[in-house]
Design a protein around this motif. Structure first.
Motif, PDB file in Angstrom:
ATOM      1  N   LEU A   1       0.820  -1.207   0.000  1.00  0.00           N
ATOM      2  CA  LEU A   1       0.000   0.000   0.000  1.00  0.00           C
ATOM      3  C   LEU A   1       0.855   1.257   0.000  1.00  0.00           C
ATOM      4  O   LEU A   1       1.963   1.264   0.508  1.00  0.00           O
ATOM      5  N   VAL A   2       0.293   2.313  -0.590  1.00  0.00           N
ATOM      6  CA  VAL A   2       0.854   3.640  -0.373  1.00  0.00           C
ATOM      7  C   VAL A   2       0.017   4.228   0.765  1.00  0.00           C
ATOM      8  O   VAL A   2      -1.093   4.683   0.563  1.00  0.00           O
ATOM      9  N   LEU A   3       0.566   4.150   1.978  1.00  0.00           N
ATOM     10  CA  LEU A   3      -0.240   4.415   3.180  1.00  0.00           C
ATOM     11  C   LEU A   3      -0.796   5.824   3.239  1.00  0.00           C
ATOM     12  O   LEU A   3      -1.852   6.071   3.792  1.00  0.00           O
ATOM     13  N   ASP A   4      -0.051   6.764   2.664  1.00  0.00           N
ATOM     14  CA  ASP A   4      -0.443   8.162   2.763  1.00  0.00           C
ATOM     15  C   ASP A   4      -1.535   8.516   1.746  1.00  0.00           C
ATOM     16  O   ASP A   4      -1.992   9.636   1.708  1.00  0.00           O
ATOM     17  N   GLU A   5      -1.914   7.552   0.906  1.00  0.00           N
ATOM     18  CA  GLU A   5      -2.907   7.868  -0.113  1.00  0.00           C
ATOM     19  C   GLU A   5      -4.236   7.187   0.175  1.00  0.00           C
ATOM     20  O   GLU A   5      -4.349   6.349   1.063  1.00  0.00           O
ATOM     21  N   SER A   6      -5.244   7.542  -0.592  1.00  0.00           N
ATOM     22  CA  SER A   6      -6.604   7.106  -0.306  1.00  0.00           C
ATOM     23  C   SER A   6      -6.851   5.672  -0.771  1.00  0.00           C
ATOM     24  O   SER A   6      -6.072   5.092  -1.526  1.00  0.00           O
ATOM     25  N   ILE A   7      -7.962   5.121  -0.301  1.00  0.00           N
ATOM     26  CA  ILE A   7      -8.404   3.796  -0.739  1.00  0.00           C
ATOM     27  C   ILE A   7      -8.548   3.806  -2.245  1.00  0.00           C
ATOM     28  O   ILE A   7      -8.087   2.896  -2.944  1.00  0.00           O
ATOM     29  N   LEU A   8      -9.174   4.854  -2.752  1.00  0.00           N
ATOM     30  CA  LEU A   8      -9.412   4.985  -4.189  1.00  0.00           C
ATOM     31  C   LEU A   8      -8.114   4.889  -4.979  1.00  0.00           C
ATOM     32  O   LEU A   8      -7.987   4.103  -5.915  1.00  0.00           O
ATOM     33  N   ARG A   9      -7.140   5.676  -4.572  1.00  0.00           N
ATOM     34  CA  ARG A   9      -5.894   5.708  -5.332  1.00  0.00           C
ATOM     35  C   ARG A   9      -5.129   4.397  -5.223  1.00  0.00           C
ATOM     36  O   ARG A   9      -4.460   3.989  -6.162  1.00  0.00           O
ATOM     37  N   ASN A  10      -5.226   3.736  -4.081  1.00  0.00           N
ATOM     38  CA  ASN A  10      -4.556   2.445  -3.945  1.00  0.00           C
ATOM     39  C   ASN A  10      -5.252   1.371  -4.774  1.00  0.00           C
ATOM     40  O   ASN A  10      -4.606   0.484  -5.317  1.00  0.00           O
ATOM     41  N   THR A  11      -6.574   1.464  -4.851  1.00  0.00           N
ATOM     42  CA  THR A  11      -7.329   0.440  -5.575  1.00  0.00           C
ATOM     43  C   THR A  11      -6.970   0.410  -7.051  1.00  0.00           C
ATOM     44  O   THR A  11      -6.832  -0.647  -7.650  1.00  0.00           O
ATOM     45  N   THR A  12      -6.789   1.593  -7.644  1.00  0.00           N
ATOM     46  CA  THR A  12      -6.592   1.632  -9.096  1.00  0.00           C
ATOM     47  C   THR A  12      -5.122   1.631  -9.505  1.00  0.00           C
ATOM     48  O   THR A  12      -4.816   1.608 -10.687  1.00  0.00           O
ATOM     49  N   LEU A  13      -4.222   1.633  -8.520  1.00  0.00           N
ATOM     50  CA  LEU A  13      -2.805   1.871  -8.826  1.00  0.00           C
ATOM     51  C   LEU A  13      -2.210   0.877  -9.830  1.00  0.00           C
ATOM     52  O   LEU A  13      -1.439   1.264 -10.703  1.00  0.00           O
ATOM     53  N   ALA A  14      -2.589  -0.386  -9.718  1.00  0.00           N
ATOM     54  CA  ALA A  14      -1.952  -1.383 -10.582  1.00  0.00           C
ATOM     55  C   ALA A  14      -2.621  -1.467 -11.950  1.00  0.00           C
ATOM     56  O   ALA A  14      -2.155  -2.191 -12.820  1.00  0.00           O
ATOM     57  N   ASN A  15      -3.725  -0.738 -12.125  1.00  0.00           N
ATOM     58  CA  ASN A  15      -4.428  -0.827 -13.409  1.00  0.00           C
ATOM     59  C   ASN A  15      -4.995   0.532 -13.792  1.00  0.00           C
ATOM     60  O   ASN A  15      -6.156   0.655 -14.178  1.00  0.00           O
ATOM     61  N   LEU A  16      -4.151   1.563 -13.660  1.00  0.00           N
ATOM     62  CA  LEU A  16      -4.601   2.926 -13.949  1.00  0.00           C
ATOM     63  C   LEU A  16      -5.048   3.055 -15.397  1.00  0.00           C
ATOM     64  O   LEU A  16      -5.931   3.853 -15.712  1.00  0.00           O
ATOM     65  N   GLY A  17      -4.462   2.246 -16.260  1.00  0.00           N
ATOM     66  CA  GLY A  17      -4.786   2.323 -17.681  1.00  0.00           C
ATOM     67  C   GLY A  17      -6.275   2.179 -17.958  1.00  0.00           C
ATOM     68  O   GLY A  17      -6.805   2.856 -18.829  1.00  0.00           O
ATOM     69  N   SER A  18      -6.965   1.343 -17.197  1.00  0.00           N
ATOM     70  CA  SER A  18      -8.355   1.085 -17.539  1.00  0.00           C
ATOM     71  C   SER A  18      -9.316   2.107 -16.930  1.00  0.00           C
ATOM     72  O   SER A  18     -10.518   2.004 -17.120  1.00  0.00           O
ATOM     73  N   VAL A  19      -8.790   3.084 -16.176  1.00  0.00           N
ATOM     74  CA  VAL A  19      -9.672   4.174 -15.752  1.00  0.00           C
ATOM     75  C   VAL A  19      -9.207   5.491 -16.371  1.00  0.00           C
ATOM     76  O   VAL A  19      -9.532   6.566 -15.881  1.00  0.00           O
ATOM     77  N   SER A  20      -8.423   5.392 -17.446  1.00  0.00           N
ATOM     78  CA  SER A  20      -7.947   6.629 -18.051  1.00  0.00           C
ATOM     79  C   SER A  20      -7.969   6.512 -19.566  1.00  0.00           C
ATOM     80  O   SER A  20      -7.945   5.414 -20.121  1.00  0.00           O
ATOM     81  N   THR A  21      -8.037   7.659 -20.217  1.00  0.00           N
ATOM     82  CA  THR A  21      -7.921   7.678 -21.669  1.00  0.00           C
ATOM     83  C   THR A  21      -6.748   8.575 -22.034  1.00  0.00           C
ATOM     84  O   THR A  21      -6.678   9.711 -21.601  1.00  0.00           O
ATOM     85  N   ARG A  22      -5.835   8.060 -22.803  1.00  0.00           N
ATOM     86  CA  ARG A  22      -4.614   8.743 -23.211  1.00  0.00           C
ATOM     87  C   ARG A  22      -3.919   9.407 -22.020  1.00  0.00           C
ATOM     88  O   ARG A  22      -3.561  10.582 -22.075  1.00  0.00           O
ATOM     89  N   GLY A  23      -3.816   8.685 -20.946  1.00  0.00           N
ATOM     90  CA  GLY A  23      -3.047   9.181 -19.808  1.00  0.00           C
ATOM     91  C   GLY A  23      -3.787  10.120 -18.881  1.00  0.00           C
ATOM     92  O   GLY A  23      -3.252  10.543 -17.877  1.00  0.00           O
TER      93      GLY A  23
END
Lengths: 507, 403
Positions: free
Chosen positions: A355-377
């Protein structure tokens, strides 16, 4: 003959939420070797920390009587002053300093702050002679093998006028002949009247040297066995170690095992720093769709190292072996490729590695698959939020909002966040390393349910755990691992704690 | 997930909105430095009898601090990623010297020189980033070496002399102003218009973010506070634009800065790249195990820093109209101080672009105000040092309190 050097009476030690020791009593006679046996987490190390003052007087209940007097150690230096020396599994030596410097570290022979080097070297040479180590006192510690370092630790203990020596798994990292040498040394000390407490998993060693055996289980001393009064079989000790009843509750599952999903063949890994130390030997593993496979073994048996080396070469060097997914060879040489090929590894150390302890649940949840919640970065906030909410609900993460920092969550909820992160990568095979470590019973049940659910969805699940009842409760098949190799595998139906334990200790 | 069905399906009730006072107290960390900037400005405005906010001085304030602010943006990313860059001051000097040699001695046109210098800056950053990212050599050491190397190269390039002056059109980079499209009369209408547009854009974006947050039920900012905050902000921007308009209009560097601040704020807030830099700084091991190419990210962060330092070097040289061997000495300290005053964490993972910008302005206003007051450079340094310490103590205090 009852010359008692140490008596611990009714020791009870609690941590928030857990009772680590409850009413443990222990008697050690002068000049005996007293073995302490028990599973990982049974409370052996806690008991020794109480004795050596790591947990100071007042932080536990009960009395310690040492050499006829009730003592109250405020710290480790108090117990050392009295001649109680503990040698930990991880050696406390400074690799850059010489043998002599290490032996007298913090205890230097000095006059008004100026070190008397001739005296230091002369004394060191004497001590090294006593422990049978033929090295110059000016040799750098880092150049010695683990076995010799262990002897330096013992020489250091002798320099402090040791009367009671505590060794925590001293032979775990040693080769056979080094172990023998160490045990011979203990017998020699015994003849000189020095008592030892030996914590070990290796029952053959214990039966060779021990005079008395105390078995600890779930924070209680369940048996004290006198090796001279009767013949103690290894079975007897194992029964004591694992003898709890299997009344833990595991969610029911009817396995629907499909075709082989993941196949690892001839997996070999060497230590990341020292290329000549082989950590993993010729491991072959198969996981089928819908199957939950366990890896049992003691701490340090190489389970985590195996899993991490498999997951994008995150551990070790000179890794060799083949990985097939659904019969097709796949490249898992980087984390990115491993994830892309459907592998996920949920770490045993969620705070350090998960975990990145200082960050939110949301940001930790998507960290390994940011590509699928973003378009062109560019991240799509709404979609990301939806994903995090979905996992919060599905895994029942108890939190006021997904914007909560994971630092503020309980262990169980943190574990669910790590699981969310990896489930969101939509893996085919999940490796769960100690998935229930440090979380409460209720959360454990939820994690087991998630594991069952994943298997029912046709995923392959590998569970690494030090808790054998857990493996027996949730796995379809269990591999038993020791010293970097698989000793064998057991179907869940035929496996038992006794079988696994005896496979390990008789290896 | 049948068996893992939640026990409590209900969405958590949105908490009652706190009052303005309570809200401000709990967000002291976010607004503290902005408040400090306002207080410091008011203080110096009073102490200097209104000189601080005079259009000439305000223009100067932007010109003087533009290069620090530009570098603070890059440094924020470096520090968020868990590193430090001590070489930026020397890179400023070196790029200034390189530009001078190319334009004054070789007589190359600025249109060639500027891109070449930016590229050189990028390469300098990349070279340092390479050792830091792929060889795991501590950034403190690599950039300390860089600091010495580029200071030395500056001296070598200039042969110990000052080189100048620059061509007129190059000077415009720093001392130029946006021309008034509506005639040359004061006040400068273009400046005011741009100010109004910028203010409206900021308010519009804030309103959009708020409505989205309300939809999620995660907004706890009281409406009155939201209105007051944005009215003040928009008012301040238009007021500053007006003041500048009564002098010579908007300096070119102000536009450069505004574009960079917006671009990098977007990068850090809304892109995967920005998100990954924060994750890298917050927990490098976890980031790597999540499939993030931490090495490449570190490398890029330093290359970006090098490029921004080069831009700062060009602007600084253009402003002085000469390249000197001493150019950029100790700039790295101002830049790093600005980032920490702005709330970034030494251990990485925490910090905002806007915070670094505010931090740079705090340093800049203090420099400017104390100089007007005639306070010697000796006491200026003492005061700046104490402000840096106070800002970080304030930050740590707030962090501990919120635990």
């Amino acid at each position: 003959m009852q010359d008692i050097i140490l008596e611990m009476r009714g020791i009870t030690k609690s941590f928030p939420g857990v009772k680590a020791l409850s009413d443990v009593s222990l008697k050690v006679r002068r000049g005996e070797i007293h073995a302490l046996c028990g599973e990982n987490g049974a409370g052996k190390s806690t008991l020794m920390k109480v004795l050596s003052g790591v947990y100071p007087h007042g932080s536990y209940d009960g009395d310690i009587v040492y050499e006829g007097k009730t003592v109250a150690f405020g710290g480790i230096s108090d117990s050392e002053d009295q001649g109680i020396i503990i040698i930990h599994q991880e050696l406390a030596l400074v690799p850059q300093l010489s043998i002599a410097e290490n032996i007298f570290l913090g205890n230097e022979i000095a006059h008004k702050g100026v070190i008397d080097w001739p005296q230091v070297y002369a004394t060191t040479a004497e001590l090294l002679l006593k422990v049978g180590l033929s090295e110059s006192s000016s040799t750098q510690i880092g150049k010695l093998g683990v076995g010799k370092q262990q002897l330096v630790e013992i020489a250091k203990a002798l320099s402090k006028k040791v009367k009671l020596l505590i060794l925590d798994e001293p032979t775990a990292a040693l080769q056979e002949n080094d172990s023998q040498k160490l045990l011979d040394l203990l017998l020699e000390f015994k003849a000189q009247g020095i008592a030892s407490i030996l914590i070990s998993h290796k029952l053959n060693e214990i039966s060779r040297v021990a005079d008395t055996i105390t078995v600890i289980r779930d924070g209680m001393a369940v048996a004290t066995l006198d090796c001279h009064a009767e013949e103690i079989s290894e079975d007897r000790i194992i029964r004591g170690m694992v003898g709890r009843d299997m009344e833990h509750r595991y969610p029911q599952r009817t396995p629907k095992i499909g075709a082989t999903l993941l196949e690892v063949t001839d997996w070999n890994v060497w230590h990341p720093e020292s290329a000549e130390r082989q950590m993993i030997r010729d491991i072959n593993l198969k996981v089928a769709a819908g199957e939950v496979v366990g890896i049992a073994g003691l701490m340090g048996s190489g389970r985590t190292e195996f899993a991490m080396s498999l997951f994008g070469k995150s551990y070790g060097q000179n890794i060799s072996g083949a990985v097939k997914l659904r019969g097709q060879p796949v490249d898992v040489s980087t984390v990115r490729k491993a994830v892309a090929n459907g592998l996920a590894y949920v770490t045993e150390d969620r705070k350090e590695l998960g975990l990145v302890l200082d960050e939110s649940i949301l940001r930790n949840t998507t960290l390994a698959n940011l590509g699928s919640v973003s378009t062109r970065g560019v991240i799509d906030d709404t979609q990301e939020r939806r994903v995090a909410e979905d996992y919060r609900k599905a895994l029942n993460i108890r939190t006021p909002s997904v914007f909560q920092k994971v630092m503020n969550l309980s262990g169980g909820n943190q574990q669910k966040v790590v699981l969310s992160k990896w489930l969101f990568t939509e893996p085919d095979v999940l490796i769960l390393d100690e998935p229930t470590r440090g979380i409460d019973v209720g959360a454990k049940f939820e994690i087991y349910s998630i594991i069952n659910q994943l298997a029912d969805e046709g995923k392959g699940v590998i569970v690494i755990s030090s808790e054998m009842p857990e493996l027996l409760g949730i796995c379809d098949r269990i591999y038993v691992m020791n010293e970097g190799a698989f000793l064998g595998e057991l179907a869940a139906a035929e496996a038992s704690q006794e079988k696994i334990m005896s496979m390990i200790v008789t290896a | 997930m049948e068996q893992a069905k939640p026990l409590n399906e209900t969405r958590p009730e949105p908490q009652a909105r706190p009052t303005v006072g309570v809200y401000l107290a709990s967000h002291l960390r976010d607004y503290g430095m902005l408040l400090a900037l306002v207080v410091i400005m008011a203080l110096f405005e009073y102490l200097t009898d209104g000189t601080l906010m005079r259009p000439v001085n305000l223009t100067n304030l932007f010109l003087q601090n533009s290069y620090i602010i530009i570098m603070a943006i890059g440094m924020l990313l470096v520090i968020v990623a868990g590193h430090i860059d001590l070489s930026v001051g020397s890179v400023v000097g070196f790029i200034g010297a390189l530009a001078a040699v190319m334009m004054v001695e070789w007589e190359l046109p600025p249109l060639v020189v500027v891109p070449v210098c930016l590229l050189v800056g990028f390469m300098i950053g990349a070279a340092q980033g390479y050792w830091i990212a792929y060889w795991k050599i501590p950034s403190f050491i690599v950039t300390l070496a860089g600091m010495l190397v580029f200071r030395g190269l500056t001296l070598a390039l200039l042969e110990g002399q000052s080189v100048g002056p620059f061509p007129k059109n190059f000077q415009l980079l720093s001392t130029g102003f946006v021309p008034d499209l509506f005639g040359a009369d004061k006040p400068n209408v273009t400046a005011i218009l741009l100010g109004v547009i910028a203010a409206s854009a900021i308010v519009l974006l804030a309103a959009r973010a708020r409505s989205r947050a309300l939809k999620f039920g995660i907004e706890d900012e009281p409406f009155s506070f939201f209105v007051a905050k944005n009215a003040l902000l928009a008012g301040a921007i238009i007021f500053v634009a007006y003041l500048l308009a009564t002098y010579r209009g908007l300096p070119n560097v102000l536009i450069t800065m505004a574009v960079l601040i917006s671009a990098y704020t977007f990068l850090t807030n809304s892109t995967t790249l920005g998100r990954r830099i924060y994750a890298l700084g917050g927990n490098e091991k976890a980031a790597r195990l999540s499939g993030i190419n931490t090495e490449r990210l570190t490398f890029l962060t330093f290359a970006n820093m090098g490029m921004l330092a080069a831009l700062a070097g060009l602007i600084f040289a253009a402003r002085l109209n000469t390249a000197t061997p001493k150019g950029g000495v100790a700039f790295e300290l101002d830049v790093i101080a600005a980032v920490f005053i702005g709330g970034a964490s030494m251990s990485g993972g925490v910090g905002k672009i806007i915070g670094a910008v505010v931090g740079a302005f705090i340093m800049g206003v203090m420099n400017n105000g104390m100089s007007i007051l005639g306070i010697g450079i000796d006491w200026q340094q003492v005061i700046k040092g104490l402000v840096l310490l106070a800002a970080v103590i304030f930050d740590v205090y707030n962090k501990n309190k919120s635990r």
